[in-house]
Motif scaffolding. Sequence first.
Motif, PDB file in Angstrom:
ATOM      1  N   VAL A 151      -0.967  10.938   7.639  1.00 12.85           N
ATOM      2  CA  VAL A 151      -1.887  11.043   8.779  1.00 12.85           C
ATOM      3  C   VAL A 151      -2.366  12.477   8.958  1.00 12.85           C
ATOM      4  O   VAL A 151      -3.521  12.727   9.326  1.00 12.85           O
ATOM      5  N   LEU A 152      -1.482  13.426   8.683  1.00 15.50           N
ATOM      6  CA  LEU A 152      -1.807  14.832   8.933  1.00 15.50           C
ATOM      7  C   LEU A 152      -2.676  15.442   7.838  1.00 15.50           C
ATOM      8  O   LEU A 152      -3.080  16.595   7.956  1.00 15.50           O
ATOM      9  N   GLN A 153      -2.950  14.683   6.772  1.00 17.50           N
ATOM     10  CA  GLN A 153      -3.809  15.201   5.716  1.00 17.50           C
ATOM     11  C   GLN A 153      -5.268  15.035   6.129  1.00 17.50           C
ATOM     12  O   GLN A 153      -5.745  13.914   6.294  1.00 17.50           O
ATOM     13  N   PRO A 154      -6.004  16.120   6.315  1.00 19.30           N
ATOM     14  CA  PRO A 154      -7.407  16.001   6.760  1.00 19.30           C
ATOM     15  C   PRO A 154      -8.331  15.705   5.589  1.00 19.30           C
ATOM     16  O   PRO A 154      -7.994  15.941   4.421  1.00 19.30           O
ATOM     17  N   GLN A 155      -9.506  15.190   5.914  1.00 17.41           N
ATOM     18  CA  GLN A 155     -10.530  15.022   4.906  1.00 17.41           C
ATOM     19  C   GLN A 155     -11.149  16.369   4.571  1.00 17.41           C
ATOM     20  O   GLN A 155     -11.196  17.268   5.406  1.00 17.41           O
ATOM     21  N   SER A 156     -11.618  16.477   3.338  1.00 18.08           N
ATOM     22  CA  SER A 156     -12.141  17.775   2.889  1.00 18.08           C
ATOM     23  C   SER A 156     -13.389  18.180   3.662  1.00 18.08           C
ATOM     24  O   SER A 156     -13.628  19.363   3.891  1.00 18.08           O
ATOM     25  N   ASN A 157     -14.191  17.206   4.079  1.00 18.63           N
ATOM     26  CA  ASN A 157     -15.438  17.515   4.794  1.00 18.63           C
ATOM     27  C   ASN A 157     -15.292  17.321   6.295  1.00 18.63           C
ATOM     28  O   ASN A 157     -16.288  17.066   6.992  1.00 18.63           O
ATOM     29  N   MET A 158     -14.079  17.423   6.806  1.00 20.22           N
ATOM     30  CA  MET A 158     -13.837  17.172   8.225  1.00 20.22           C
ATOM     31  C   MET A 158     -14.604  18.146   9.104  1.00 20.22           C
ATOM     32  O   MET A 158     -15.011  17.818  10.223  1.00 20.22           O
ATOM     33  N   ASN A 159     -14.813  19.371   8.613  1.00 17.73           N
ATOM     34  CA  ASN A 159     -15.444  20.396   9.450  1.00 17.73           C
ATOM     35  C   ASN A 159     -16.956  20.215   9.576  1.00 17.73           C
ATOM     36  O   ASN A 159     -17.594  20.956  10.323  1.00 17.73           O
TER      37      ASN A 159
ATOM     38  N   VAL B 192     -18.261  16.492  14.169  1.00 19.97           N
ATOM     39  CA  VAL B 192     -17.183  16.317  15.142  1.00 19.97           C
ATOM     40  C   VAL B 192     -16.504  14.966  14.966  1.00 19.97           C
ATOM     41  O   VAL B 192     -15.332  14.801  15.334  1.00 19.97           O
ATOM     42  N   GLU B 193     -17.213  14.009  14.370  1.00 23.22           N
ATOM     43  CA  GLU B 193     -16.595  12.707  14.133  1.00 23.22           C
ATOM     44  C   GLU B 193     -15.433  12.816  13.165  1.00 23.22           C
ATOM     45  O   GLU B 193     -14.466  12.067  13.279  1.00 23.22           O
ATOM     46  N   GLY B 194     -15.530  13.737  12.213  1.00 20.41           N
ATOM     47  CA  GLY B 194     -14.411  13.959  11.308  1.00 20.41           C
ATOM     48  C   GLY B 194     -13.183  14.440  12.054  1.00 20.41           C
ATOM     49  O   GLY B 194     -12.058  13.953  11.824  1.00 20.41           O
ATOM     50  N   TYR B 195     -13.372  15.398  12.968  1.00 20.24           N
ATOM     51  CA  TYR B 195     -12.252  15.859  13.789  1.00 20.24           C
ATOM     52  C   TYR B 195     -11.736  14.745  14.700  1.00 20.24           C
ATOM     53  O   TYR B 195     -10.522  14.577  14.871  1.00 20.24           O
ATOM     54  N   ARG B 196     -12.673  13.989  15.290  1.00 16.87           N
ATOM     55  CA  ARG B 196     -12.253  12.935  16.230  1.00 16.87           C
ATOM     56  C   ARG B 196     -11.428  11.877  15.504  1.00 16.87           C
ATOM     57  O   ARG B 196     -10.396  11.409  16.028  1.00 16.87           O
ATOM     58  N   LYS B 197     -11.852  11.492  14.319  1.00 18.86           N
ATOM     59  CA  LYS B 197     -11.087  10.500  13.555  1.00 18.86           C
ATOM     60  C   LYS B 197      -9.718  11.049  13.186  1.00 18.86           C
ATOM     61  O   LYS B 197      -8.710  10.328  13.245  1.00 18.86           O
ATOM     62  N   TYR B 198      -9.669  12.308  12.822  1.00 19.42           N
ATOM     63  CA  TYR B 198      -8.396  12.944  12.484  1.00 19.42           C
ATOM     64  C   TYR B 198      -7.447  12.927  13.682  1.00 19.42           C
ATOM     65  O   TYR B 198      -6.274  12.540  13.574  1.00 19.42           O
TER      66      TYR B 198
ATOM     67  N   LEU C  41     -20.987  22.428  17.636  1.00 14.64           N
ATOM     68  CA  LEU C  41     -19.891  21.734  16.961  1.00 14.64           C
ATOM     69  C   LEU C  41     -18.542  22.279  17.399  1.00 14.64           C
ATOM     70  O   LEU C  41     -17.585  21.526  17.622  1.00 14.64           O
ATOM     71  N   VAL C  42     -18.441  23.601  17.536  1.00 15.77           N
ATOM     72  CA  VAL C  42     -17.187  24.203  17.995  1.00 15.77           C
ATOM     73  C   VAL C  42     -16.874  23.745  19.414  1.00 15.77           C
ATOM     74  O   VAL C  42     -15.713  23.455  19.753  1.00 15.77           O
ATOM     75  N   LEU C  43     -17.910  23.646  20.258  1.00 12.98           N
ATOM     76  CA  LEU C  43     -17.693  23.186  21.637  1.00 12.98           C
ATOM     77  C   LEU C  43     -17.224  21.736  21.658  1.00 12.98           C
ATOM     78  O   LEU C  43     -16.302  21.380  22.404  1.00 12.98           O
ATOM     79  N   GLU C  44     -17.848  20.901  20.838  1.00 18.22           N
ATOM     80  CA  GLU C  44     -17.412  19.508  20.771  1.00 18.22           C
ATOM     81  C   GLU C  44     -15.985  19.423  20.236  1.00 18.22           C
ATOM     82  O   GLU C  44     -15.184  18.599  20.704  1.00 18.22           O
ATOM     83  N   LEU C  45     -15.669  20.275  19.258  1.00 16.01           N
ATOM     84  CA  LEU C  45     -14.304  20.312  18.743  1.00 16.01           C
ATOM     85  C   LEU C  45     -13.327  20.698  19.837  1.00 16.01           C
ATOM     86  O   LEU C  45     -12.247  20.103  19.976  1.00 16.01           O
ATOM     87  N   LYS C  46     -13.703  21.676  20.651  1.00 18.17           N
ATOM     88  CA  LYS C  46     -12.837  22.073  21.769  1.00 18.17           C
ATOM     89  C   LYS C  46     -12.616  20.912  22.726  1.00 18.17           C
ATOM     90  O   LYS C  46     -11.478  20.654  23.165  1.00 18.17           O
ATOM     91  N   ASN C  47     -13.687  20.182  23.045  1.00 12.07           N
ATOM     92  CA  ASN C  47     -13.549  19.045  23.958  1.00 12.07           C
ATOM     93  C   ASN C  47     -12.633  17.983  23.369  1.00 12.07           C
ATOM     94  O   ASN C  47     -11.812  17.384  24.076  1.00 12.07           O
ATOM     95  N   VAL C  48     -12.762  17.755  22.073  1.00 12.47           N
ATOM     96  CA  VAL C  48     -11.890  16.770  21.415  1.00 12.47           C
ATOM     97  C   VAL C  48     -10.436  17.239  21.453  1.00 12.47           C
ATOM     98  O   VAL C  48      -9.516  16.457  21.722  1.00 12.47           O
ATOM     99  N   ILE C  49     -10.217  18.536  21.198  1.00 16.86           N
ATOM    100  CA  ILE C  49      -8.851  19.063  21.217  1.00 16.86           C
ATOM    101  C   ILE C  49      -8.263  18.968  22.619  1.00 16.86           C
ATOM    102  O   ILE C  49      -7.073  18.648  22.794  1.00 16.86           O
TER     103      ILE C  49
END
Length: 826
Positions: free
Chosen positions: A339-347, A350-356, A410-418
């Motif tokens: 589960v902790l292995q991220p996808q290579s194109n996750m960055n 934001v959907e990549g981060y959200r799925k992770y 994207l960084v802001l959306e990542l922050k909201n997801v985190i």
Amino acid sequence: MASVGSEIKSPGPQPFRTMTQPTRSVLSNSPKDENQIYENVFSEIEILELPLGTSLRSVYDDQPNAHKRFMEKLEARIRNHDREIEKMCNFHHQGFVDAITELLKVRSDAGKLKVQVTDTNRRLQDAGKDVINQSEEVIRCRVHQRNIAITVEKLQLCLPVLEMYSKVREQMKSKRYYSALKTMELLENTYLPQVYQYRFCQIMTENIPRLREEIKEISMSDLKDFLESIRKHSDKIGEMAMKQSQQQRIFNRVVKKQTHNGNEKLYAASGAFLGHFDTATPEQLQDEEEEYEEEVLTAQDLVDFSPVYRCLHIYTILGDRETFENYYRRQRRKQAGLVLQPQSNMNETVEGYRKYFNQIVGFFVVEDHILHATQGLVTRAFTDELWNMALSKIIAVLRTHSSYCTDPDLVLELKNVIVVYADTLQGYGFSVSRLFDLLLEIRDQYNETLLKKWAVVFRAIFESDNYSPIPAANEEEYRMIISRFPFHDTELEKQPFPKRFPVSMSVPEIYKEFKEFIYASLKFSESLHRSSTEIDDMLRKSTNLLLTRTLSGCLQNLIKKQHIGLTELVQIIINTTHLEQACKYLEDFITNITNVSPETVHTTRLYGLSTFKDARHAAEGEIYTKLNHKIDEFIQLADYEWTMTEPNGRASGYLMDLINFLRSTFQVFTHLPGKVAQTACMSACKHLSTSMMQMLLDTDVKQISMGAIQQFNLDVIQCELFASSEPVPGFQGDTLQLAFIDLRQLLDLFMVWDWSTYLADYGQATSKYLRVNPSTALILLEKMKDTNKKNIIFSQFRKNDRDKQKLIETVVKQLRSLVNGMSQHT
């Protein structure tokens, strides 16, 4: 007949008598005794039914003619019996004959009777056949009845066993394995011992361990399917859990909005809604309220946890719980690693981060449910260990992938997801302080991306600016400008329309972008669980970076661009002056957002003063540089005839053009601060004076005539006239003319030819030619010296006055000695 008579006469059986053991001495005593012995033997023979070996042996043992004598005695005994039989038969003969006669008479009756008996027997047999058959049938039925009763009795013992076994099979078929194990335990301990003697019970007994192993394997297979299922559904479980957490946040924001409804503020300059730690509009809050009402599924709704409960109970009953726990934990630890292995194109999105994050949240939501729904399958220590391992991996992954993000949105959306991710797991009891520490790191990166974005914005504003004062044709246009930029000028307000603001269009645009940047920076600070003071400090620090790095860098690059002329540089200086004055309004703007008083001890101040001062200094320096460069361009147009005999009587054309250019340029400087204009004018005059001095001393110029010196003097006079005309107000006396003092004293020295005074007063503060350097005078004098006999002036001197030629040589020597003395002194 004799035999029959003997049988009739023969007495009945006599009791058995044991014969005394004969001895050879008895047989040899006397004939009388011998006869007695034989008599006893014959008596025994007659009455005994047992074997006669013992009696006969006593006759024959050790007697030489014993057999013969015995046979003789025996024959005599037989004859005696025959006589007795004959006598008895004769005595009973008549009765016998009568009996025979009577017997013959009843013979016919006996035959008839026999026939009747036979017929009766036949009829009786015929009549008894059915009775016999019925009797046999009754016997068989009685046997069957007895067997059935025995069977029923035994079946009553066996039926519960069979029912229980059938129940076990049915329970296994319906996947009720826990109940099947309980039934097997009851069957094995209670029912089977009662009928253990039957083979089917032995088969059952042998099958029960296999059934347990089968249930064990099936439950383990179900567990594997469950593990695979939750791995597939972790994304959805995490999504639902994070959505539920987000809805809770929305609910809290709605409550806070209602609580602070009376504290909403309206910033007059921008007209933007500002709330206490809240930048959401009422429409957004309404949408959020509607979203809050949506139904959210839980982990139990998405995943059937019965396989893990069932497997746990089964292994517990089978006494192998520890094996199951170790297997479950080992598999979950492996799944955590996957589960902790991220996808290579996750960055990239934001959907990549959200799925992770959804997968990770889903994993730990399942573990939390297992922790509370089971006793001991997983422990808090185990989940904490998994969480700490996962947290370290997550932080490393986010640091790596977020570093590739160049889009602030994207960084802001990542922050909201985190934040949602951290709040979700915090709600399940996991420590997330390190995640919020990571958010502070990401905040710095977010600020960096904002700074890069606003650098592009600033460059675009500078590129589109025309660097001319903003015109306002009417009141509406005037109000529109002052609504975007805090400009207050009483004199400008009194002027009639059309009016002109001193600043260009880039100033209100940049000020608007300042506020947009602050809003963007504020968005990241929301939901970080920070105090208002910390948020205020974050905003001020990020705004300082915008001023000191981004805007300052853009201004420096703008100032250095080749297409930016003196007019643009002057406007830039004016713009930075007004932007510097607007910094106090930016501080008020931040204060209105955060409600933190600027008088607070730890409040950070904006560094706009130094930023804009540096920009102005750079612009001023660039003005000086460009002025000097322009002067150099005019100087390059100079075309002196250094060997002319007489001057033209008027100043050179290039110099007059240069002076006209300087006059028009300094008229533009009237909007600049006085010192800037004065410094630019002084710098230009000094540079012009230095450039003209370098023309005289140029090594490419080998000879200079007195006519050329006189022509050069005319140009210097024009420069002095320009300096005395006060092109820029504010100079005191002849301050600006002093820029040409070196040239003036040098030319006066050569034109007056006052070498005696120069040499006599050299080094004195009151010297008339104090600014004339001996080396400079020497170079110019040597160029005027007729070294190749072609100098007309010096040829005339030689004809008219050879003494003057000697004087020149003497002056040259003295100048050289002065120059050598200066070099030695240095």
